[in-house]
Write a protein that holds these residues in place. Structure first.
Motif, mmCIF file in Angstrom:
data_model
loop_
_atom_site.group_PDB
_atom_site.id
_atom_site.type_symbol
_atom_site.label_atom_id
_atom_site.label_comp_id
_atom_site.label_asym_id
_atom_site.label_seq_id
_atom_site.Cartn_x
_atom_site.Cartn_y
_atom_site.Cartn_z
ATOM 1 N N ILE A 147 0.746 -0.934 0.190
ATOM 2 C CA ILE A 147 -0.077 -0.226 0.377
ATOM 3 C C ILE A 147 1.064 1.021 -0.455
ATOM 4 O O ILE A 147 1.933 1.280 0.703
ATOM 5 C CB ILE A 147 -1.078 -0.511 1.182
ATOM 6 C CG1 ILE A 147 -1.926 -1.282 1.043
ATOM 7 C CG2 ILE A 147 -2.137 1.247 0.992
ATOM 8 C CD1 ILE A 147 -2.693 -0.965 2.352
ATOM 9 N N GLU A 148 0.265 1.834 -1.082
ATOM 10 C CA GLU A 148 1.435 3.475 -0.705
ATOM 11 C C GLU A 148 1.098 4.262 0.248
ATOM 12 O O GLU A 148 -0.767 4.708 0.529
ATOM 13 C CB GLU A 148 1.345 3.747 -1.878
ATOM 14 C CG GLU A 148 1.628 3.091 -3.162
ATOM 15 C CD GLU A 148 1.942 3.769 -4.494
ATOM 16 O OE1 GLU A 148 3.263 3.887 -5.029
ATOM 17 O OE2 GLU A 148 0.733 4.017 -5.394
ATOM 18 N N PHE A 149 1.671 5.515 0.713
ATOM 19 C CA PHE A 149 1.326 6.000 2.035
ATOM 20 C C PHE A 149 2.495 7.325 1.358
ATOM 21 O O PHE A 149 3.671 7.167 1.479
ATOM 22 C CB PHE A 149 2.162 5.660 3.017
ATOM 23 C CG PHE A 149 1.298 4.331 3.673
ATOM 24 C CD1 PHE A 149 -0.186 4.851 4.835
ATOM 25 C CD2 PHE A 149 1.363 3.136 3.654
ATOM 26 C CE1 PHE A 149 -0.771 4.238 5.063
ATOM 27 C CE2 PHE A 149 0.276 2.157 4.100
ATOM 28 C CZ PHE A 149 -1.334 2.472 4.643
ATOM 29 N N ALA A 150 2.140 8.474 1.780
ATOM 30 C CA ALA A 150 2.671 9.594 1.769
ATOM 31 C C ALA A 150 3.137 10.110 3.671
ATOM 32 O O ALA A 150 1.769 9.692 4.268
ATOM 33 C CB ALA A 150 1.354 10.948 1.025
ATOM 34 N N ALA A 151 3.904 10.636 2.781
ATOM 35 C CA ALA A 151 4.887 10.821 4.566
ATOM 36 C C ALA A 151 5.586 12.556 4.367
ATOM 37 O O ALA A 151 6.278 12.245 3.146
ATOM 38 C CB ALA A 151 4.913 9.666 5.283
ATOM 39 N N PRO A 152 6.002 13.016 5.394
ATOM 40 C CA PRO A 152 7.017 13.938 5.222
ATOM 41 C C PRO A 152 8.253 13.100 5.746
ATOM 42 O O PRO A 152 8.751 12.070 6.164
ATOM 43 C CB PRO A 152 6.982 14.838 5.746
ATOM 44 C CG PRO A 152 6.001 13.831 7.055
ATOM 45 C CD PRO A 152 5.473 13.295 7.017
ATOM 46 N N ALA A 153 9.318 14.765 5.954
ATOM 47 C CA ALA A 153 10.563 13.923 6.516
ATOM 48 C C ALA A 153 9.994 13.611 8.225
ATOM 49 O O ALA A 153 9.530 13.955 8.368
ATOM 50 C CB ALA A 153 11.733 14.456 6.132
ATOM 51 N N PRO A 154 11.502 12.666 8.152
ATOM 52 C CA PRO A 154 11.429 12.397 10.223
ATOM 53 C C PRO A 154 11.272 13.686 10.876
ATOM 54 O O PRO A 154 9.825 13.859 11.885
ATOM 55 C CB PRO A 154 12.252 11.560 10.520
ATOM 56 C CG PRO A 154 12.895 10.956 9.267
ATOM 57 C CD PRO A 154 12.634 11.687 8.119
ATOM 58 N N ASP A 155 11.959 15.126 10.968
ATOM 59 C CA ASP A 155 11.546 15.712 11.973
ATOM 60 C C ASP A 155 10.487 16.585 11.442
ATOM 61 O O ASP A 155 10.028 16.806 13.298
ATOM 62 C CB ASP A 155 12.958 16.963 11.112
ATOM 63 C CG ASP A 155 12.400 17.438 9.830
ATOM 64 O OD1 ASP A 155 12.535 17.075 8.625
ATOM 65 O OD2 ASP A 155 13.238 18.735 9.190
ATOM 66 N N GLU A 156 9.514 16.462 10.421
ATOM 67 C CA GLU A 156 8.225 17.208 10.237
ATOM 68 C C GLU A 156 7.098 15.511 11.480
ATOM 69 O O GLU A 156 6.432 16.522 11.442
ATOM 70 C CB GLU A 156 7.407 17.412 8.752
ATOM 71 C CG GLU A 156 6.530 18.075 9.429
ATOM 72 C CD GLU A 156 6.007 18.819 7.537
ATOM 73 O OE1 GLU A 156 4.281 18.695 7.429
ATOM 74 O OE2 GLU A 156 6.840 18.742 6.779
ATOM 75 N N GLN A 157 7.707 14.920 11.062
ATOM 76 C CA GLN A 157 6.875 13.825 12.074
ATOM 77 C C GLN A 157 6.771 13.710 12.851
ATOM 78 O O GLN A 157 6.327 13.890 14.074
ATOM 79 C CB GLN A 157 7.227 12.663 11.696
ATOM 80 C CG GLN A 157 7.084 11.739 9.799
ATOM 81 C CD GLN A 157 7.829 10.458 10.061
ATOM 82 O OE1 GLN A 157 7.500 9.656 10.665
ATOM 83 N NE2 GLN A 157 8.563 9.792 8.782
ATOM 84 N N GLU A 158 7.940 13.961 13.563
ATOM 85 C CA GLU A 158 8.667 14.805 15.211
ATOM 86 C C GLU A 158 6.865 16.177 15.535
ATOM 87 O O GLU A 158 6.679 15.888 16.761
ATOM 88 C CB GLU A 158 9.715 15.141 15.355
ATOM 89 C CG GLU A 158 10.605 13.676 15.560
ATOM 90 C CD GLU A 158 10.334 12.499 16.282
ATOM 91 O OE1 GLU A 158 10.343 13.019 17.944
ATOM 92 O OE2 GLU A 158 10.846 11.295 16.771
#
Length: 425
Positions: A147-158
Protein backbone atom coordinates in the motif's frame (compact mmCIF):
# COMPACT_ATOMS: atom_id res chain seq x y z
CA UNK A 1 -1.44 25.79 12.69
CA UNK A 2 -2.74 26.55 9.21
CA UNK A 3 -4.49 24.79 6.37
CA UNK A 4 -2.95 26.99 3.63
CA UNK A 5 0.10 25.24 2.21
CA UNK A 6 1.38 24.31 -1.23
CA UNK A 7 -0.01 21.01 -2.40
CA UNK A 8 0.61 18.63 -5.30
CA UNK A 9 -1.09 15.63 -6.84
CA UNK A 10 0.28 12.51 -5.17
CA UNK A 11 -0.21 10.42 -8.30
CA UNK A 12 -2.21 7.91 -6.24
CA UNK A 13 -5.99 8.19 -6.61
CA UNK A 14 -6.94 7.27 -3.04
CA UNK A 15 -4.29 9.56 -1.51
CA UNK A 16 -5.17 12.68 -3.49
CA UNK A 17 -3.23 15.89 -2.89
CA UNK A 18 -0.28 16.05 -0.52
CA UNK A 19 2.15 18.79 0.57
CA UNK A 20 4.72 19.43 -2.16
CA UNK A 21 7.65 18.24 -0.05
CA UNK A 22 6.04 14.95 1.06
CA UNK A 23 7.05 11.69 -0.63
CA UNK A 24 4.96 8.69 -1.68
CA UNK A 25 6.36 5.20 -1.08
CA UNK A 26 5.01 1.73 -0.52
CA UNK A 27 4.71 0.90 3.17
CA UNK A 28 7.53 -1.66 2.97
CA UNK A 29 9.88 1.24 2.22
CA UNK A 30 8.68 3.22 5.24
CA UNK A 31 8.63 0.46 7.89
CA UNK A 32 10.22 -2.86 8.75
CA UNK A 33 7.94 -5.84 9.37
CA UNK A 34 8.78 -7.99 12.40
CA UNK A 35 6.15 -10.67 11.72
CA UNK A 36 8.82 -13.38 11.96
CA UNK A 37 8.82 -12.79 15.73
CA UNK A 38 5.13 -13.58 16.17
CA UNK A 39 4.11 -16.58 18.30
CA UNK A 40 1.33 -18.91 17.15
CA UNK A 41 0.74 -20.60 20.49
CA UNK A 42 -1.66 -23.00 22.17
CA UNK A 43 -4.37 -21.62 24.44
CA UNK A 44 -2.81 -23.44 27.41
CA UNK A 45 0.62 -21.91 26.87
CA UNK A 46 -1.00 -18.56 26.10
CA UNK A 47 -2.67 -18.55 29.51
CA UNK A 48 0.67 -19.32 31.17
CA UNK A 49 2.51 -16.62 29.22
CA UNK A 50 -0.18 -14.04 29.89
CA UNK A 51 0.46 -14.23 33.61
CA UNK A 52 3.64 -12.27 32.96
CA UNK A 53 3.10 -10.49 29.63
CA UNK A 54 0.08 -9.15 27.74
CA UNK A 55 -0.51 -10.72 24.35
CA UNK A 56 -2.13 -9.60 21.11
CA UNK A 57 -3.64 -12.00 18.56
CA UNK A 58 -5.06 -15.57 18.61
CA UNK A 59 -4.21 -19.31 18.40
CA UNK A 60 -1.76 -21.99 17.15
CA UNK A 61 1.00 -24.24 18.60
CA UNK A 62 4.75 -23.57 18.90
CA UNK A 63 7.33 -23.42 21.66
CA UNK A 64 8.39 -19.93 22.62
CA UNK A 65 11.77 -18.49 23.67
CA UNK A 66 12.71 -15.18 25.21
CA UNK A 67 13.55 -13.58 21.88
CA UNK A 68 9.84 -13.56 21.02
CA UNK A 69 9.05 -11.21 23.89
CA UNK A 70 9.03 -7.56 22.82
CA UNK A 71 10.23 -4.84 25.15
CA UNK A 72 10.10 -1.80 22.86
CA UNK A 73 7.15 0.24 21.57
CA UNK A 74 6.01 -1.04 18.18
CA UNK A 75 2.95 -0.64 15.97
CA UNK A 76 0.52 -3.55 15.80
CA UNK A 77 -2.14 -3.75 13.11
CA UNK A 78 -4.85 -6.40 12.84
CA UNK A 79 -4.32 -9.05 10.17
CA UNK A 80 -7.83 -10.50 10.03
CA UNK A 81 -11.38 -10.11 11.34
CA UNK A 82 -14.56 -8.23 10.51
CA UNK A 83 -13.18 -4.98 11.97
CA UNK A 84 -11.03 -4.67 8.84
CA UNK A 85 -14.25 -3.89 6.99
CA UNK A 86 -16.44 -2.28 9.66
CA UNK A 87 -13.77 -0.39 11.66
CA UNK A 88 -15.68 -1.33 14.80
CA UNK A 89 -12.42 -1.25 16.74
CA UNK A 90 -9.00 0.34 16.28
CA UNK A 91 -6.89 -1.44 13.69
CA UNK A 92 -3.51 0.05 14.54
CA UNK A 93 -2.04 1.02 17.89
CA UNK A 94 1.25 1.28 19.75
CA UNK A 95 2.06 -1.60 22.10
CA UNK A 96 4.31 -0.74 25.03
CA UNK A 97 6.02 -2.49 27.92
CA UNK A 98 6.88 -6.17 27.66
CA UNK A 99 4.47 -8.16 25.52
CA UNK A 100 4.20 -10.87 22.90
CA UNK A 101 2.22 -11.03 19.69
CA UNK A 102 0.59 -14.02 18.06
CA UNK A 103 -0.12 -14.69 14.41
CA UNK A 104 -3.15 -12.42 13.99
CA UNK A 105 -1.40 -9.06 14.11
CA UNK A 106 1.28 -7.47 11.93
CA UNK A 107 4.25 -5.93 13.75
CA UNK A 108 5.69 -2.72 12.27
CA UNK A 109 8.72 -0.63 13.14
CA UNK A 110 9.31 2.64 11.22
CA UNK A 111 12.67 2.67 9.45
CA UNK A 112 12.94 6.33 10.43
CA UNK A 113 10.54 8.92 11.74
CA UNK A 114 8.06 8.90 14.56
CA UNK A 115 6.03 6.00 15.98
CA UNK A 116 3.05 8.19 16.91
CA UNK A 117 2.89 9.65 13.40
CA UNK A 118 2.87 6.22 11.78
CA UNK A 119 0.37 4.77 14.24
CA UNK A 120 -1.99 7.64 13.43
CA UNK A 121 -1.35 7.28 9.70
CA UNK A 122 -2.06 3.54 9.76
CA UNK A 123 -5.12 3.92 11.99
CA UNK A 124 -6.90 6.49 9.82
CA UNK A 125 -6.36 4.40 6.67
CA UNK A 126 -9.23 2.42 5.11
CA UNK A 127 -8.00 -1.06 4.20
CA UNK A 128 -11.19 -2.30 2.54
CA UNK A 129 -9.74 -2.24 -1.02
CA UNK A 130 -6.76 -4.31 0.13
CA UNK A 131 -8.59 -6.96 2.19
CA UNK A 132 -9.10 -10.44 0.77
CA UNK A 133 -12.09 -12.64 1.64
CA UNK A 134 -15.49 -11.61 3.01
CA UNK A 135 -16.48 -14.43 5.38
CA UNK A 136 -12.96 -14.31 6.87
CA UNK A 137 -11.51 -10.89 5.93
CA UNK A 138 -7.72 -10.87 5.87
CA UNK A 139 -5.07 -8.21 5.32
CA UNK A 140 -2.02 -10.12 4.09
CA UNK A 141 1.50 -8.86 4.64
CA UNK A 142 1.93 -8.71 0.85
CA UNK A 143 -1.08 -6.42 0.42
CA UNK A 144 -0.26 -4.29 3.43
CA UNK A 145 3.40 -3.81 2.52
CA UNK A 146 2.52 -2.69 -1.01
CA UNK A 147 0.00 0.00 0.00
CA UNK A 148 1.34 3.44 -0.92
CA UNK A 149 1.59 6.05 1.82
CA UNK A 150 2.59 9.70 1.77
CA UNK A 151 4.78 11.07 4.56
CA UNK A 152 7.15 13.96 5.32
CA UNK A 153 10.74 13.81 6.52
CA UNK A 154 11.37 12.48 10.07
CA UNK A 155 11.76 15.96 11.59
CA UNK A 156 8.28 16.98 10.43
CA UNK A 157 6.90 13.65 11.62
CA UNK A 158 8.24 14.52 15.08
CA UNK A 159 6.45 17.90 14.98
CA UNK A 160 3.20 16.26 13.86
CA UNK A 161 3.50 13.68 16.67
CA UNK A 162 4.20 16.37 19.28
CA UNK A 163 1.21 18.36 18.06
CA UNK A 164 -1.06 15.31 18.22
CA UNK A 165 0.22 14.31 21.64
CA UNK A 166 -0.71 17.74 23.01
CA UNK A 167 -4.03 18.11 21.27
CA UNK A 168 -5.31 14.57 21.82
CA UNK A 169 -4.28 14.74 25.48
CA UNK A 170 -6.41 17.88 25.88
CA UNK A 171 -9.36 16.22 24.14
CA UNK A 172 -8.94 13.03 26.17
CA UNK A 173 -9.10 15.01 29.42
CA UNK A 174 -12.37 16.60 28.31
CA UNK A 175 -13.78 13.22 27.24
CA UNK A 176 -12.79 11.68 30.59
CA UNK A 177 -14.61 14.46 32.45
CA UNK A 178 -17.73 13.93 30.34
CA UNK A 179 -17.58 10.16 30.90
CA UNK A 180 -17.26 10.73 34.63
CA UNK A 181 -20.33 12.97 34.48
CA UNK A 182 -22.27 10.14 32.85
CA UNK A 183 -21.13 7.81 35.65
CA UNK A 184 -22.29 10.31 38.28
CA UNK A 185 -25.65 10.68 36.54
CA UNK A 186 -26.00 6.89 36.59
CA UNK A 187 -25.20 6.81 40.30
CA UNK A 188 -27.72 9.58 40.95
CA UNK A 189 -30.35 7.70 38.97
CA UNK A 190 -29.79 4.50 40.97
CA UNK A 191 -29.78 6.34 44.29
CA UNK A 192 -33.04 8.09 43.39
CA UNK A 193 -34.72 4.80 42.43
CA UNK A 194 -33.35 2.94 45.44
CA UNK A 195 -34.61 5.57 47.90
CA UNK A 196 -38.05 5.81 46.28
CA UNK A 197 -38.72 2.05 46.31
CA UNK A 198 -37.46 1.52 49.87
CA UNK A 199 -38.34 4.77 51.71
CA UNK A 200 -41.06 6.35 49.57
CA UNK A 201 -41.49 9.98 48.53
CA UNK A 202 -42.45 11.64 51.82
CA UNK A 203 -39.37 12.46 53.94
CA UNK A 204 -41.58 13.03 57.01
CA UNK A 205 -43.54 9.78 56.91
CA UNK A 206 -43.38 7.66 60.11
CA UNK A 207 -41.03 4.69 59.76
CA UNK A 208 -40.94 1.18 61.21
CA UNK A 209 -38.53 -1.72 61.34
CA UNK A 210 -39.08 -3.86 58.25
CA UNK A 211 -38.14 -7.03 60.12
CA UNK A 212 -35.52 -7.71 57.45
CA UNK A 213 -32.03 -6.94 58.71
CA UNK A 214 -30.52 -5.84 55.39
CA UNK A 215 -33.59 -3.77 54.45
CA UNK A 216 -33.79 -1.64 57.59
CA UNK A 217 -36.66 0.78 58.15
CA UNK A 218 -39.55 1.31 55.76
CA UNK A 219 -42.62 3.61 55.89
CA UNK A 220 -44.94 2.49 58.69
CA UNK A 221 -47.92 1.91 56.41
CA UNK A 222 -45.97 -0.31 53.95
CA UNK A 223 -45.82 -4.10 54.11
CA UNK A 224 -43.03 -6.53 53.30
CA UNK A 225 -43.87 -9.25 50.80
CA UNK A 226 -42.11 -11.93 48.85
CA UNK A 227 -42.36 -11.72 45.07
CA UNK A 228 -44.61 -14.79 44.99
CA UNK A 229 -47.12 -12.92 47.18
CA UNK A 230 -46.93 -9.73 45.13
CA UNK A 231 -47.74 -11.82 42.06
CA UNK A 232 -48.82 -15.45 42.39
CA UNK A 233 -48.44 -15.84 38.61
CA UNK A 234 -44.73 -16.10 37.97
CA UNK A 235 -43.43 -18.33 35.20
CA UNK A 236 -40.69 -18.79 32.67
CA UNK A 237 -40.64 -18.24 28.94
CA UNK A 238 -40.40 -21.07 26.46
CA UNK A 239 -37.39 -23.27 27.32
CA UNK A 240 -37.87 -26.39 25.17
CA UNK A 241 -36.43 -26.00 21.66
CA UNK A 242 -37.34 -22.31 21.25
CA UNK A 243 -35.38 -22.14 17.98
CA UNK A 244 -37.94 -24.43 16.31
CA UNK A 245 -40.53 -21.66 16.62
CA UNK A 246 -38.41 -18.92 15.04
CA UNK A 247 -39.71 -17.53 11.75
CA UNK A 248 -38.88 -14.65 9.43
CA UNK A 249 -41.97 -12.70 10.38
CA UNK A 250 -44.79 -12.67 12.89
CA UNK A 251 -45.01 -11.38 16.45
CA UNK A 252 -41.83 -10.55 18.40
CA UNK A 253 -40.23 -13.59 20.05
CA UNK A 254 -38.22 -12.07 22.91
CA UNK A 255 -35.01 -13.44 24.42
CA UNK A 256 -32.93 -12.05 27.25
CA UNK A 257 -30.76 -10.02 24.86
CA UNK A 258 -33.80 -7.99 23.81
CA UNK A 259 -34.42 -6.75 27.35
CA UNK A 260 -32.74 -3.71 28.87
CA UNK A 261 -33.53 -1.96 32.17
CA UNK A 262 -37.01 -0.54 31.74
CA UNK A 263 -37.35 -1.15 28.00
CA UNK A 264 -37.62 -3.86 25.37
CA UNK A 265 -35.77 -3.68 22.06
CA UNK A 266 -37.62 -5.26 19.15
CA UNK A 267 -35.57 -4.10 16.15
CA UNK A 268 -33.44 -7.25 16.10
CA UNK A 269 -35.81 -9.53 18.00
CA UNK A 270 -36.63 -12.96 16.62
CA UNK A 271 -40.14 -13.63 15.34
CA UNK A 272 -42.82 -16.27 15.89
CA UNK A 273 -46.10 -16.77 14.06
CA UNK A 274 -49.14 -15.43 15.89
CA UNK A 275 -50.69 -18.87 15.56
CA UNK A 276 -47.82 -20.52 17.44
CA UNK A 277 -47.80 -17.76 20.03
CA UNK A 278 -51.46 -18.46 20.80
CA UNK A 279 -50.66 -22.17 21.10
CA UNK A 280 -48.09 -21.34 23.79
CA UNK A 281 -50.19 -19.39 26.34
CA UNK A 282 -47.78 -19.94 29.24
CA UNK A 283 -45.08 -17.87 27.53
CA UNK A 284 -47.41 -15.53 25.59
CA UNK A 285 -47.08 -11.96 26.82
CA UNK A 286 -49.69 -9.40 27.80
CA UNK A 287 -49.41 -5.65 28.33
CA UNK A 288 -48.29 -4.95 31.90
CA UNK A 289 -46.39 -8.21 32.33
CA UNK A 290 -42.81 -7.95 33.56
CA UNK A 291 -40.04 -9.82 31.74
CA UNK A 292 -36.76 -10.43 33.58
CA UNK A 293 -33.51 -11.67 32.06
CA UNK A 294 -32.50 -15.05 33.51
CA UNK A 295 -29.29 -15.80 31.59
CA UNK A 296 -26.50 -13.37 30.70
CA UNK A 297 -27.43 -10.23 32.65
CA UNK A 298 -29.74 -11.78 35.25
CA UNK A 299 -32.29 -9.51 36.89
CA UNK A 300 -32.62 -6.89 34.16
CA UNK A 301 -36.36 -6.17 33.95
CA UNK A 302 -38.79 -4.36 31.65
CA UNK A 303 -42.56 -3.91 31.38
CA UNK A 304 -44.34 -5.32 28.33
CA UNK A 305 -45.94 -2.32 26.55
CA UNK A 306 -49.37 -2.48 24.86
CA UNK A 307 -47.83 -2.77 21.40
CA UNK A 308 -46.23 -6.11 22.38
CA UNK A 309 -49.53 -7.68 23.46
CA UNK A 310 -49.50 -11.23 22.07
CA UNK A 311 -45.73 -11.47 21.68
CA UNK A 312 -43.89 -14.49 23.08
CA UNK A 313 -40.66 -15.08 24.97
CA UNK A 314 -37.99 -17.66 25.71
CA UNK A 315 -35.81 -18.31 28.77
CA UNK A 316 -36.92 -15.24 30.72
CA UNK A 317 -38.90 -14.87 33.93
CA UNK A 318 -42.45 -13.56 33.40
CA UNK A 319 -44.29 -11.82 36.26
CA UNK A 320 -48.01 -11.45 35.60
CA UNK A 321 -51.03 -10.14 37.47
CA UNK A 322 -50.67 -6.43 36.81
CA UNK A 323 -54.14 -5.83 38.30
CA UNK A 324 -52.63 -6.50 41.74
CA UNK A 325 -49.74 -4.03 41.48
CA UNK A 326 -48.37 -1.18 39.35
CA UNK A 327 -46.06 -2.79 36.82
CA UNK A 328 -43.74 0.18 36.43
CA UNK A 329 -43.24 0.40 40.21
CA UNK A 330 -42.25 -3.26 40.44
CA UNK A 331 -40.00 -2.85 37.42
CA UNK A 332 -38.13 -0.03 39.18
CA UNK A 333 -37.86 -2.18 42.32
CA UNK A 334 -36.50 -5.15 40.35
CA UNK A 335 -33.90 -3.00 38.57
CA UNK A 336 -32.87 -1.19 41.76
CA UNK A 337 -30.09 -2.35 44.10
CA UNK A 338 -32.93 -3.87 46.16
CA UNK A 339 -33.56 -6.36 43.36
CA UNK A 340 -30.05 -6.74 41.94
CA UNK A 341 -28.52 -7.43 45.37
CA UNK A 342 -30.91 -10.35 45.84
CA UNK A 343 -30.12 -11.61 42.34
CA UNK A 344 -26.40 -11.50 43.15
CA UNK A 345 -26.93 -13.75 46.14
CA UNK A 346 -28.56 -16.55 44.14
CA UNK A 347 -27.06 -16.27 40.68
CA UNK A 348 -24.66 -18.94 39.49
CA UNK A 349 -22.57 -19.81 36.44
CA UNK A 350 -19.26 -18.41 35.23
CA UNK A 351 -19.56 -18.15 31.44
CA UNK A 352 -23.31 -17.41 31.61
CA UNK A 353 -24.65 -16.05 34.89
CA UNK A 354 -28.26 -17.02 35.64
CA UNK A 355 -30.77 -17.66 38.44
CA UNK A 356 -33.56 -20.09 39.19
CA UNK A 357 -37.20 -19.03 39.33
CA UNK A 358 -37.48 -20.96 42.61
CA UNK A 359 -35.09 -18.48 44.19
CA UNK A 360 -36.61 -15.40 42.58
CA UNK A 361 -40.12 -16.00 43.91
CA UNK A 362 -38.69 -15.69 47.44
CA UNK A 363 -37.23 -12.21 46.82
CA UNK A 364 -38.40 -9.66 49.41
CA UNK A 365 -39.77 -6.20 48.57
CA UNK A 366 -41.29 -3.40 50.68
CA UNK A 367 -44.74 -2.81 49.19
CA UNK A 368 -46.64 0.50 49.40
CA UNK A 369 -50.38 0.82 48.71
CA UNK A 370 -51.21 0.59 45.03
CA UNK A 371 -52.01 4.28 44.64
CA UNK A 372 -48.64 5.14 46.17
CA UNK A 373 -46.95 2.68 43.81
CA UNK A 374 -48.40 4.75 40.98
CA UNK A 375 -47.12 8.01 42.43
CA UNK A 376 -43.65 6.52 42.88
CA UNK A 377 -43.65 5.20 39.32
CA UNK A 378 -44.82 8.53 37.89
CA UNK A 379 -42.20 10.55 39.76
CA UNK A 380 -39.41 8.14 38.84
CA UNK A 381 -40.47 8.22 35.20
CA UNK A 382 -40.19 12.00 35.24
CA UNK A 383 -36.86 12.14 37.09
CA UNK A 384 -35.24 9.21 35.31
CA UNK A 385 -36.24 10.58 31.90
CA UNK A 386 -34.71 13.93 32.83
CA UNK A 387 -31.46 12.31 33.93
CA UNK A 388 -31.40 10.09 30.85
CA UNK A 389 -31.90 13.15 28.65
CA UNK A 390 -28.92 14.88 30.24
CA UNK A 391 -26.81 11.72 29.87
CA UNK A 392 -27.80 11.41 26.20
CA UNK A 393 -26.73 14.99 25.50
CA UNK A 394 -23.41 14.42 27.25
CA UNK A 395 -22.90 11.21 25.25
CA UNK A 396 -23.51 13.18 22.05
CA UNK A 397 -20.85 15.67 23.15
CA UNK A 398 -18.42 12.79 23.74
CA UNK A 399 -19.17 11.38 20.28
CA UNK A 400 -18.47 14.78 18.70
CA UNK A 401 -15.21 15.10 20.64
CA UNK A 402 -14.14 11.63 19.55
CA UNK A 403 -15.04 12.43 15.95
CA UNK A 404 -13.09 15.70 16.14
CA UNK A 405 -10.13 13.83 17.65
CA UNK A 406 -10.05 11.37 14.76
CA UNK A 407 -10.54 14.13 12.19
CA UNK A 408 -7.65 16.08 13.71
CA UNK A 409 -5.37 13.03 13.61
CA UNK A 410 -6.35 12.27 10.02
CA UNK A 411 -5.80 15.86 8.88
CA UNK A 412 -2.39 16.05 10.56
CA UNK A 413 -0.97 12.72 9.37
CA UNK A 414 -2.18 13.24 5.79
CA UNK A 415 -0.81 16.76 5.53
CA UNK A 416 -4.18 18.48 5.18
CA UNK A 417 -3.15 20.90 7.93
CA UNK A 418 0.28 22.36 8.58
CA UNK A 419 1.15 21.78 12.23
CA UNK A 420 4.73 23.01 11.95
CA UNK A 421 3.49 26.53 12.79
CA UNK A 422 1.21 25.34 15.63
CA UNK A 423 3.49 26.77 18.33
CA UNK A 424 2.91 30.34 17.16
CA UNK A 425 -0.87 30.07 16.52
Amino acid sequence: MTTSRKMKDSGVEWIGEIPVHWKVKKLKHWVRFLNHRRIPISSQDRAELSKDFPYYGASGIIDYVDRYIFDEPLILIGEDGANLLSRSTSLAFIATGKYWVNNHAHILKPLSGNLTFWAGRLEEMSYVPFVTGSAQPKLTIENLSNIEFAAPAPDEQEKIAAFLDRKTAQIDVLIAKKQRLIELLGEKRQALISHAVTKGLDPHVPMKDSGVEWLGEIPAHWTVKRLKHISPRIGVGLVINPSTYTTDDGVPFLFGGDIQPGRILTEKARRMTDENSRKLPQSRLHAGDLVTVRVGYPGVTAVVPPELEGANCASVMVVRGASRFISQWLCYAMNSPLGSDQINVVKYGAAQEQFNIGHAIEFVFPVPPKEEQQRIADLLDEQVNRISGIASRVQEQIAKMQEYRQTLISAAVTGKIDVTTEAVC
